[in-house]
Design a protein around this motif. Sequence first.
Motif, PDB file in Angstrom:
ATOM      1  N   ALA A 284      78.742 -50.882-102.838  1.00 17.45           N
ATOM      2  CA  ALA A 284      78.422 -50.508-101.448  1.00 17.45           C
ATOM      3  C   ALA A 284      79.673 -50.260-100.642  1.00 17.45           C
ATOM      4  CB  ALA A 284      77.590 -51.618-100.802  1.00 17.45           C
ATOM      5  N   ILE A 285      80.704 -51.087-100.851  1.00 17.54           N
ATOM      6  CA  ILE A 285      81.950 -50.920-100.105  1.00 17.54           C
ATOM      7  C   ILE A 285      82.639 -49.623-100.488  1.00 17.54           C
ATOM      8  CG2 ILE A 285      84.273 -51.863 -99.791  1.00 17.54           C
ATOM      9  CD1 ILE A 285      83.035 -54.654-100.105  1.00 17.54           C
ATOM     10  N   VAL A 286      82.678 -49.300-101.799  1.00 19.51           N
ATOM     11  CA  VAL A 286      83.302 -48.054-102.274  1.00 19.51           C
ATOM     12  C   VAL A 286      82.577 -46.852-101.699  1.00 19.51           C
ATOM     13  CG1 VAL A 286      83.761 -46.637-104.297  1.00 19.51           C
ATOM     14  CG2 VAL A 286      84.221 -49.091-104.365  1.00 19.51           C
ATOM     15  N   GLY A 287      81.228 -46.907-101.700  1.00 23.77           N
ATOM     16  CA  GLY A 287      80.453 -45.789-101.145  1.00 23.77           C
ATOM     17  C   GLY A 287      80.737 -45.590 -99.678  1.00 23.77           C
ATOM     18  N   ALA A 288      80.896 -46.679 -98.935  1.00 24.52           N
ATOM     19  CA  ALA A 288      81.177 -46.563 -97.500  1.00 24.52           C
ATOM     20  C   ALA A 288      82.542 -45.968 -97.248  1.00 24.52           C
ATOM     21  CB  ALA A 288      81.058 -47.934 -96.849  1.00 24.52           C
ATOM     22  N   LEU A 289      83.519 -46.325 -98.122  1.00 25.42           N
ATOM     23  CA  LEU A 289      84.874 -45.819 -97.925  1.00 25.42           C
ATOM     24  C   LEU A 289      84.997 -44.344 -98.285  1.00 25.42           C
ATOM     25  CD1 LEU A 289      86.946 -48.846 -99.327  1.00 25.42           C
ATOM     26  CD2 LEU A 289      86.654 -48.170 -96.932  1.00 25.42           C
ATOM     27  N   THR A 290      84.374 -43.946 -99.388  1.00 24.41           N
ATOM     28  CA  THR A 290      84.490 -42.547 -99.835  1.00 24.41           C
ATOM     29  C   THR A 290      83.628 -41.627 -98.990  1.00 24.41           C
ATOM     30  OG1 THR A 290      82.747 -42.921-101.466  1.00 24.41           O
ATOM     31  CG2 THR A 290      85.033 -43.204-102.198  1.00 24.41           C
TER      32      THR A 290
ATOM     33  N   CYS B 210      79.501 -40.241 -97.972  1.00 22.10           N
ATOM     34  CA  CYS B 210      78.532 -39.387 -98.648  1.00 22.10           C
ATOM     35  C   CYS B 210      78.556 -38.011 -98.006  1.00 22.10           C
ATOM     36  CB  CYS B 210      77.131 -39.988 -98.523  1.00 22.10           C
ATOM     37  SG  CYS B 210      76.974 -41.619 -99.305  1.00 22.10           S
ATOM     38  N   THR B 211      78.310 -37.001 -98.800  1.00 19.91           N
ATOM     39  CA  THR B 211      78.269 -35.633 -98.266  1.00 19.91           C
ATOM     40  C   THR B 211      76.873 -35.059 -98.412  1.00 19.91           C
ATOM     41  OG1 THR B 211      78.932 -34.670-100.381  1.00 19.91           O
ATOM     42  CG2 THR B 211      80.694 -35.223 -98.819  1.00 19.91           C
ATOM     43  N   SER B 212      76.518 -34.216 -97.471  1.00 25.29           N
ATOM     44  CA  SER B 212      75.237 -33.507 -97.508  1.00 25.29           C
ATOM     45  C   SER B 212      75.510 -32.022 -97.372  1.00 25.29           C
ATOM     46  CB  SER B 212      74.331 -33.980 -96.372  1.00 25.29           C
ATOM     47  OG  SER B 212      74.085 -35.376 -96.472  1.00 25.29           O
TER      48      SER B 212
ATOM     49  N   ASN C 179      78.713 -38.180 -90.691  1.00 27.69           N
ATOM     50  CA  ASN C 179      78.634 -38.014 -89.240  1.00 27.69           C
ATOM     51  C   ASN C 179      78.278 -36.596 -88.815  1.00 27.69           C
ATOM     52  OD1 ASN C 179      80.936 -36.624 -89.853  1.00 27.69           O
ATOM     53  ND2 ASN C 179      82.330 -37.923 -88.645  1.00 27.69           N
ATOM     54  N   ASN C 180      78.155 -35.674 -89.780  1.00 28.31           N
ATOM     55  CA  ASN C 180      77.813 -34.277 -89.517  1.00 28.31           C
ATOM     56  C   ASN C 180      78.802 -33.582 -88.592  1.00 28.31           C
ATOM     57  OD1 ASN C 180      75.491 -34.193 -91.132  1.00 28.31           O
ATOM     58  ND2 ASN C 180      74.242 -35.076 -89.489  1.00 28.31           N
ATOM     59  N   ARG C 181      80.019 -34.094 -88.516  1.00 27.23           N
ATOM     60  CA  ARG C 181      81.064 -33.447 -87.733  1.00 27.23           C
ATOM     61  C   ARG C 181      82.166 -32.911 -88.647  1.00 27.23           C
ATOM     62  NH1 ARG C 181      77.716 -33.953 -84.550  1.00 27.23           N
ATOM     63  NH2 ARG C 181      77.791 -34.486 -82.337  1.00 27.23           N
TER      64      ARG C 181
END
Length: 311
Positions: A11-17, A19-21, A240-242
């Motif tokens: 979970a920590i690794v996923g938060a740091l890297t 996610c992309t959409s 964050n879609n920015r």
Amino acid sequence: MPPLMPLAVVAIVGALTGCTSQYLLSSQFVAKSQTDQAPEIVETPFYLAEYSQFRTVAVRAPDGCSNRTASEATGSATSKEAVIRTTCGVEMAELEKKLAKAGYRVISWKVLEREMANSVSATEVAGSFGAEALFQINSLERAQKLVGKDARWERKFYETNDDGEALREHAFDDRTRAHFKEQYFDKFERNVELDRLAVTLDATVIFVKTGESIWYYRWTHADPASLNYRKEVLIKCKSNNRDCQEFQPARTNHTSTNMTVSGESEAVSVTEKPDDKKQALYAQLLSMVIDDLVSNFSNGGVAQSVPGPAR
């Protein structure tokens, strides 16, 4: 086999890297259909009884004409120097050509003009050359029509795969939609011309022997295809879609021909266009209006009006 990573670490690794959409953003100009009014045609009883007997016609130009070369009038090139030029020549030649193609023997407008310089009336000149009918071109106007108040830009957002295929619509909040509009569509939408080029032709046909006006024609024909504007963008965004970047689909042969690069300000086309696009479109509209005029006259008004130019 390496030991499994604890779920908390995953979970920590996923938060740091992050996610992309992936999304497909689309902006389409939408306007209420503004179809042309049908040509205004008035047929006298004499015309309906006699039109099929006409074999020779004469053509008379309006009193004032533009003075353009064929390349300028058709938009095929920008004329730098005209070696030979005839006032009214391009448009009147188009009318004469269409009449000849319909099977008429045509007395040229230049012949009428030359003979009328000797104080002879147009009908007298036309009659001396055997014409039964005289086409009097009252006006030929080029104009532009603005779109209606209901016109709008319609923007849609889709989730997409690596090939750029729209999978499902995606709802964004107001702030994100405004960001996408500013980032990807504002320049494109501001630079698009939202008007339509139109041609109006007004003509009267005169029976040469009596000087009686026997047939009237008026039509304003506008280009409906000039409102076909669309832009699509493929983007990858972090959560964050920015922080978004455009991307190319994995299968490039799947890319829609409607897609434009960011900031492009023209209607999309993969075909080569003439240097002067408006002049080229004007030439198409003019040809169609004259086709319609000749078809309706030669067929007793049973001809159907021609459609708009293809894009």
